[in-house]
Design an enzyme around this catalytic site. Structure first.
Site, PDB file in Angstrom:
ATOM      1  N   HIS A 130      41.029  30.372  50.793  1.00  0.00           N
ATOM      2  CA  HIS A 130      40.523  30.473  52.166  1.00  0.00           C
ATOM      3  C   HIS A 130      41.339  31.447  53.013  1.00  0.00           C
ATOM      4  O   HIS A 130      42.551  31.590  52.863  1.00  0.00           O
ATOM      5  CB  HIS A 130      40.529  29.089  52.828  1.00  0.00           C
ATOM      6  CG  HIS A 130      41.915  28.528  53.028  1.00  0.00           C
ATOM      7  ND1 HIS A 130      42.675  28.785  54.145  1.00  0.00           N
ATOM      8  CD2 HIS A 130      42.674  27.744  52.230  1.00  0.00           C
ATOM      9  CE1 HIS A 130      43.842  28.178  54.046  1.00  0.00           C
ATOM     10  NE2 HIS A 130      43.867  27.539  52.883  1.00  0.00           N
ATOM     11  N   HIS A 139      42.160  45.390  43.390  1.00  0.00           N
ATOM     12  CA  HIS A 139      41.732  44.758  42.139  1.00  0.00           C
ATOM     13  C   HIS A 139      42.515  43.453  41.971  1.00  0.00           C
ATOM     14  O   HIS A 139      43.743  43.477  41.855  1.00  0.00           O
ATOM     15  CB  HIS A 139      42.000  45.701  40.959  1.00  0.00           C
ATOM     16  CG  HIS A 139      41.510  45.181  39.638  1.00  0.00           C
ATOM     17  ND1 HIS A 139      41.441  45.986  38.525  1.00  0.00           N
ATOM     18  CD2 HIS A 139      41.080  43.964  39.231  1.00  0.00           C
ATOM     19  CE1 HIS A 139      40.988  45.279  37.499  1.00  0.00           C
ATOM     20  NE2 HIS A 139      40.767  44.044  37.914  1.00  0.00           N
TER      21      HIS A 139
END
Length: 201
Positions: A130, A139
């Protein structure tokens, strides 16, 4: 009632292994890959060169190249509609935001209020918790885990199986080595390895 799905035509820029994983995701989404464009003339799997993108007037495009600098260069130089690829097995919070041209691979998790930039790779089984902020061209590698409220700078690579503690900020253009554990903020560009992660000299 007509439930017919009009398939999108998607062109993948790149024709290596990463591009073919993205092709599988596009197919799983019910869309159609119409070409792999790559400038490597030795690659016999390509449909043509990247400059051939102009032939695909009604297609959307995604960059199937792992190198962040190349992804940035292509994104900045081509005026096309970018496709965002999300594998059906990925779990993405309704409150998360995903940028254009990003790919989310099988079994990845992106939780509440996370913000993912443009042309990112959220690889197989990665967890983005979150309130993360993931900048453009990042990446997040296979099986990497980011705790809550993590910020990752532009073009940083988070290595396979690495872990980033909650509330940590990582600078742009960094490489976090496979299996590393980041427990403190990283404020300078570089390669970081180990548990806890330390900058290579």
């Amino acid at each position: 009632m007509n439930n017919t799905h009009n398939k999108k035509n998607v062109v993948i820029l790149g024709a290596g292994g990463h591009a073919y994983v993205i092709a599988d995701i596009i197919s799983a989404m019910g869309e159609k890959v119409v070409a792999f464009l790559d400038d490597d003339q030795q690659n016999n799997k390509r449909s043509g060169s990247i400059s051939d993108y102009v032939k695909f007037k009604n297609a959307e495009f995604i960059i199937g190249i792992g190198n962040a600098d190349i992804r940035e260069s292509l994104a900045n130089s081509l005026n096309v509609k970018w496709f965002t690829a999300i594998h059906p097995s990925a779990i993405i919070s309704p409150s998360a935001v995903l940028g254009k041209g990003t790919v989310v691979m099988p079994n990845a998790v992106i939780n509440a209020r996370a913000v993912i930039g443009n042309h990112c790779i959220i690889n197989t089984g990665a967890i983005v918790e979150h309130d993360n902020i993931i900048s453009d061209y990042v990446h997040i590698s296979v099986g990497a885990k980011l705790g809550g409220t993590v910020t990752i700078g532009k073009k940083t690579w988070i290595g396979i199986g690495s872990t980033v503690k909650n509330n940590v900020n990582i600078f742009s253009d960094c490489m976090i080595g496979a299996g590393a554990t980041v427990v403190d903020n990283i404020s300078t560009k570089g390669t970081y390895v180990g548990i806890p992660a330390r900058k290579l000299k």
